[in-house]
Write an enzyme that holds these catalytic residues in place. Structure first.
Site, mmCIF file in Angstrom:
data_model
loop_
_atom_site.group_PDB
_atom_site.id
_atom_site.type_symbol
_atom_site.label_atom_id
_atom_site.label_comp_id
_atom_site.label_asym_id
_atom_site.label_seq_id
_atom_site.Cartn_x
_atom_site.Cartn_y
_atom_site.Cartn_z
ATOM 1 C CB VAL A 92 -0.978 -0.019 1.210
ATOM 2 C CG1 VAL A 92 -1.993 -1.140 1.024
ATOM 3 C CG2 VAL A 92 -0.253 -0.184 2.539
ATOM 4 C CG HIS A 108 -3.710 -6.141 -0.807
ATOM 5 N ND1 HIS A 108 -2.713 -6.913 -0.254
ATOM 6 C CD2 HIS A 108 -4.585 -7.011 -1.379
ATOM 7 C CE1 HIS A 108 -2.988 -8.192 -0.478
ATOM 8 N NE2 HIS A 108 -4.105 -8.281 -1.160
HETATM 9 C C1 BV8 Z 1 -10.553 -11.748 0.288
HETATM 10 C C2 BV8 Z 1 -3.657 -4.087 3.188
HETATM 11 C C3 BV8 Z 1 -12.667 -12.395 -0.596
HETATM 12 C C4 BV8 Z 1 -3.874 -3.325 4.423
HETATM 13 C C5 BV8 Z 1 -3.642 -6.503 3.505
HETATM 14 C C6 BV8 Z 1 -8.249 -19.121 5.084
HETATM 15 C C7 BV8 Z 1 -7.537 -19.684 4.029
HETATM 16 C C8 BV8 Z 1 -7.260 -18.936 2.881
HETATM 17 C C9 BV8 Z 1 -7.680 -17.609 2.780
HETATM 18 C C10 BV8 Z 1 -8.360 -17.075 3.836
HETATM 19 C C11 BV8 Z 1 -8.655 -17.805 4.980
HETATM 20 N N1 BV8 Z 1 -9.324 -16.992 5.830
HETATM 21 C C12 BV8 Z 1 -9.468 -15.776 5.258
HETATM 22 C C13 BV8 Z 1 -8.891 -15.814 4.046
HETATM 23 C C14 BV8 Z 1 -8.821 -14.706 3.068
HETATM 24 C C15 BV8 Z 1 -7.772 -13.707 3.498
HETATM 25 C C16 BV8 Z 1 -6.419 -14.379 3.694
HETATM 26 O O1 BV8 Z 1 -5.761 -14.740 2.741
HETATM 27 N N2 BV8 Z 1 -6.033 -14.551 4.969
HETATM 28 C C17 BV8 Z 1 -4.759 -15.209 5.238
HETATM 29 C C18 BV8 Z 1 -4.005 -14.420 6.312
HETATM 30 C C19 BV8 Z 1 -5.057 -16.633 5.667
HETATM 31 N N3 BV8 Z 1 -7.685 -12.770 2.412
HETATM 32 C C20 BV8 Z 1 -8.504 -11.692 2.398
HETATM 33 O O2 BV8 Z 1 -9.251 -11.391 3.301
HETATM 34 C C21 BV8 Z 1 -8.468 -10.867 1.116
HETATM 35 N N4 BV8 Z 1 -9.816 -10.707 0.657
HETATM 36 O O3 BV8 Z 1 -10.169 -12.893 0.316
HETATM 37 O O4 BV8 Z 1 -11.825 -11.352 -0.108
HETATM 38 C C22 BV8 Z 1 -12.618 -12.383 -2.072
HETATM 39 C C23 BV8 Z 1 -11.498 -12.871 -2.729
HETATM 40 C C24 BV8 Z 1 -11.511 -12.898 -4.121
HETATM 41 C C25 BV8 Z 1 -12.611 -12.421 -4.816
HETATM 42 C C26 BV8 Z 1 -13.712 -11.923 -4.138
HETATM 43 C C27 BV8 Z 1 -13.717 -11.893 -2.758
HETATM 44 C C28 BV8 Z 1 -7.898 -9.483 1.380
HETATM 45 C C29 BV8 Z 1 -6.434 -9.599 1.716
HETATM 46 C C30 BV8 Z 1 -5.815 -8.216 1.784
HETATM 47 C C31 BV8 Z 1 -5.685 -7.810 3.213
HETATM 48 N N5 BV8 Z 1 -4.905 -6.561 3.264
HETATM 49 N N6 BV8 Z 1 -3.007 -5.335 3.531
HETATM 50 C C32 BV8 Z 1 -2.594 -3.080 5.147
HETATM 51 O O5 BV8 Z 1 -1.500 -3.160 4.534
HETATM 52 O O6 BV8 Z 1 -2.700 -2.802 6.339
HETATM 53 S S1 BV8 Z 1 -2.778 -7.943 3.774
HETATM 54 C C33 BV8 Z 1 -1.093 -7.682 3.974
HETATM 55 O O7 BV8 Z 1 -0.498 -8.949 3.672
HETATM 56 C C34 BV8 Z 1 -0.441 -6.722 3.019
HETATM 57 O O8 BV8 Z 1 -1.221 -6.362 1.906
HETATM 58 C C35 BV8 Z 1 0.733 -7.544 2.536
HETATM 59 O O9 BV8 Z 1 1.251 -7.084 1.369
HETATM 60 C C36 BV8 Z 1 0.057 -8.823 2.400
HETATM 61 C C37 BV8 Z 1 0.900 -10.007 2.085
HETATM 62 O O10 BV8 Z 1 1.999 -9.980 2.941
HETATM 63 P P1 BV8 Z 1 3.448 -9.888 2.257
HETATM 64 O O11 BV8 Z 1 3.467 -8.691 1.377
HETATM 65 O O12 BV8 Z 1 3.772 -11.190 1.631
HETATM 66 O O13 BV8 Z 1 4.373 -9.574 3.501
HETATM 67 P P2 BV8 Z 1 4.945 -10.623 4.560
HETATM 68 O O14 BV8 Z 1 5.493 -9.852 5.707
HETATM 69 O O15 BV8 Z 1 3.908 -11.679 4.806
HETATM 70 O O16 BV8 Z 1 6.162 -11.334 3.781
HETATM 71 C C38 BV8 Z 1 7.299 -10.568 3.432
HETATM 72 C C39 BV8 Z 1 8.230 -11.479 2.668
HETATM 73 O O17 BV8 Z 1 9.343 -10.699 2.246
HETATM 74 C C40 BV8 Z 1 8.773 -12.626 3.494
HETATM 75 O O18 BV8 Z 1 8.641 -13.831 2.770
HETATM 76 C C41 BV8 Z 1 10.256 -12.275 3.696
HETATM 77 O O19 BV8 Z 1 11.087 -13.425 3.637
HETATM 78 C C42 BV8 Z 1 10.527 -11.390 2.505
HETATM 79 N N7 BV8 Z 1 11.557 -10.376 2.735
HETATM 80 C C43 BV8 Z 1 11.808 -9.688 3.887
HETATM 81 N N8 BV8 Z 1 12.844 -8.841 3.677
HETATM 82 C C44 BV8 Z 1 13.233 -8.982 2.383
HETATM 83 C C45 BV8 Z 1 12.419 -9.962 1.784
HETATM 84 N N9 BV8 Z 1 12.558 -10.346 0.497
HETATM 85 C C46 BV8 Z 1 13.539 -9.733 -0.220
HETATM 86 N N10 BV8 Z 1 14.358 -8.795 0.282
HETATM 87 C C47 BV8 Z 1 14.242 -8.393 1.576
HETATM 88 N N11 BV8 Z 1 15.079 -7.454 2.056
#
Ligand code: BV8
Length: 228
Positions: A92, A108
Site C-alpha cells: 500500500v 490491496h
Molecule cells: C478476500 C492491506 C474475498 C492493508 C492486507 C483461510 C484460508 C485462505 C484464505 C483465507 C482464509 N481466511 C481468510 C482468508 C482470506 C484472506 C487471507 O488470505 N487470509 C490469510 C491471512 C489466511 N484474504 C482476504 O481477506 C483478502 N480478501 O479474500 O476477499 C474475495 C477474494 C476474491 C474475490 C472476491 C472476494 C484481502 C487480503 C488483503 C488484506 N490486506 N493489507 C494493510 O496493509 O494494512 S494484507 C497484507 O499482507 C499486506 O497487503 C501484505 O502485502 C500482504 C501479504 O503480505 P506480504 O506482502 O507477503 O508480507 P509478509 O510480511 O507476509 O512477507 C514478506 C516477505 O518478504 C517474506 O517472505 C520475507 O522473507 C521477505 N523479505 C523480507 N525482507 C526482504 C524480503 N525479500 C527480499 N528482500 C528483503 N530485504
C-alpha cells in the site's frame, strides 16, 4: 515478452518499511483482526486511524530502493522491445511509483489515498486521518477511511490482474510470504496455465513449491541481477 510481477512487503523492507510476518514484523506487534478489518474500523475507528497514520508517516519518510528502480528499468526495457511488464503489488506504499514505475496495480489499495464511506469519494491523502475529519466532498464526519483493502474485503482490479496473469510469458513473485489470498494463489494459477514461475525472496515462501525457479537474497541485490 510479457512479464507479470507480484510484489509484497519484502521489496520495501530495505527502504525501512516493516514487513508483516517476519520476526518482529507488523503482525507480531499489532493484531490484524483489531486493526485491518472493516469490523475493527466500525468498532474502534480511532485505533485504526492511529495505526494507519503511523504507517502513512513512515511511507512519506521512506525512499524507494534499488529493487524498485530495477523494476522501473525492466518496465521501460520490455516496452522498448514490444513487450510489457504488469506490476501488481500487495503493498500500500507508493515506492514503486517513486522508484519510477509508470503503471502499478495496487490490489490491496493505497495508504496515500482516503475514501469516504458515506459518499464513496476517494482521493490522494498524505495527512493524518481522524473520525472528526470531514469528507471534502460531502462534508460528513466519521466516514473517512484509509483506501486500503482490509481482510475480508475484495481485492481491487482482479479482472485486469487475471487477464494479465494468463497472458504472461513469465510470472515473478518478489518479497512476499505467499500467506495472503487471492495473491498467494497466483503462482499456482500461472503454473497451471503453463507459464514459467520464478520466486525472488529472502527465504522460500509458503508457496515456494509453485515456482520453477528461485533466487534467494535481499531484493536490492536479487532484483537488479534478475532484471538486468
Ligand atoms: C478476500 C492491506 C474475498 C492493508 C492486507 C483461510 C484460508 C485462505 C484464505 C483465507 C482464509 N481466511 C481468510 C482468508 C482470506 C484472506 C487471507 O488470505 N487470509 C490469510 C491471512 C489466511 N484474504 C482476504 O481477506 C483478502 N480478501 O479474500 O476477499 C474475495 C477474494 C476474491 C474475490 C472476491 C472476494 C484481502 C487480503 C488483503 C488484506 N490486506 N493489507 C494493510 O496493509 O494494512 S494484507 C497484507 O499482507 C499486506 O497487503 C501484505 O502485502 C500482504 C501479504 O503480505 P506480504 O506482502 O507477503 O508480507 P509478509 O510480511 O507476509 O512477507 C514478506 C516477505 O518478504 C517474506 O517472505 C520475507 O522473507 C521477505 N523479505 C523480507 N525482507 C526482504 C524480503 N525479500 C527480499 N528482500 C528483503 N530485504
Amino acid at each position: 515478452m510479457n512479464v507479470f510481477v507480484l510484489t509484497g512487503a519484502g521489496i520495501s523492507a530495505e527502504s525501512g518499511l516493516g514487513t508483516f510476518r517476519d520476526r518482529g514484523g507488523m503482525w507480531s506487534r499489532f493484531d490484524p483482526a483489531r486493526l485491518a478489518t472493516p469490523e475493527a474500523f466500525a468498532r474502534t475507528p480511532e485505533a485504526v486511524h492511529a495505526f494507519y497514520n503511523l504507517r502513512r508517516r513512515g511511507v512519506r519518510e521512506a525512499s524507494p530502493n534499488a529493487a524498485h528502480a530495477a523494476l522501473a528499468d525492466l518496465e521501460r526495457g520490455l516496452a522498448a522491445r514490444g513487450g510489457g511488464l504488469f506490476l501488481c503489488t500487495q503493498n500500500v506504499d507508493d515506492l514503486h511509483e517513486r522508484g519510477g514505475a509508470r503503471a502499478v496495480t495496487h490490489m490491496h489499495g493505497e495508504l496515500l489515498r482516503a475514501r469516504c464511506t458515506a459518499c464513496g469519494a476517494g482521493r490522494p491523502w498524505a495527512e493524518d486521518l481522524a473520525v472528526a475529519t470531514p469528507c471534502p466532498d460531502c462534508g460528513r464526519r466519521g466516514g473517512m477511511r484509509p483506501d486500503v483493502v482490509w481482510f475480508g474485503e475484495r481485492p481491487l482490479h482482479l479482472a485486469a490482474i487475471e487477464a494479465a496473469l494468463l497472458s504472461a510469458d513469465l510470472f515473478v513473485a518478489i518479497g512476499t510470504s505467499g500467506a495472503v489470498y487471492p495473491a498467494a494463489g497466483f503462482a499456482a494459477q500461472a503454473r497451471a496455465a503453463g507459464i514459467r514461475t520464478h520466486e525472488i525472496n529472502l527465504a522460500p515462501s509458503d508457496t515456494a513449491d509453485a515456482f520453477d525457479a528461485a533466487t534467494y537474497g535481499p531484493a536490492t541485490r536479487a532484483v537488479p541481477d534478475f532484471a538486468a
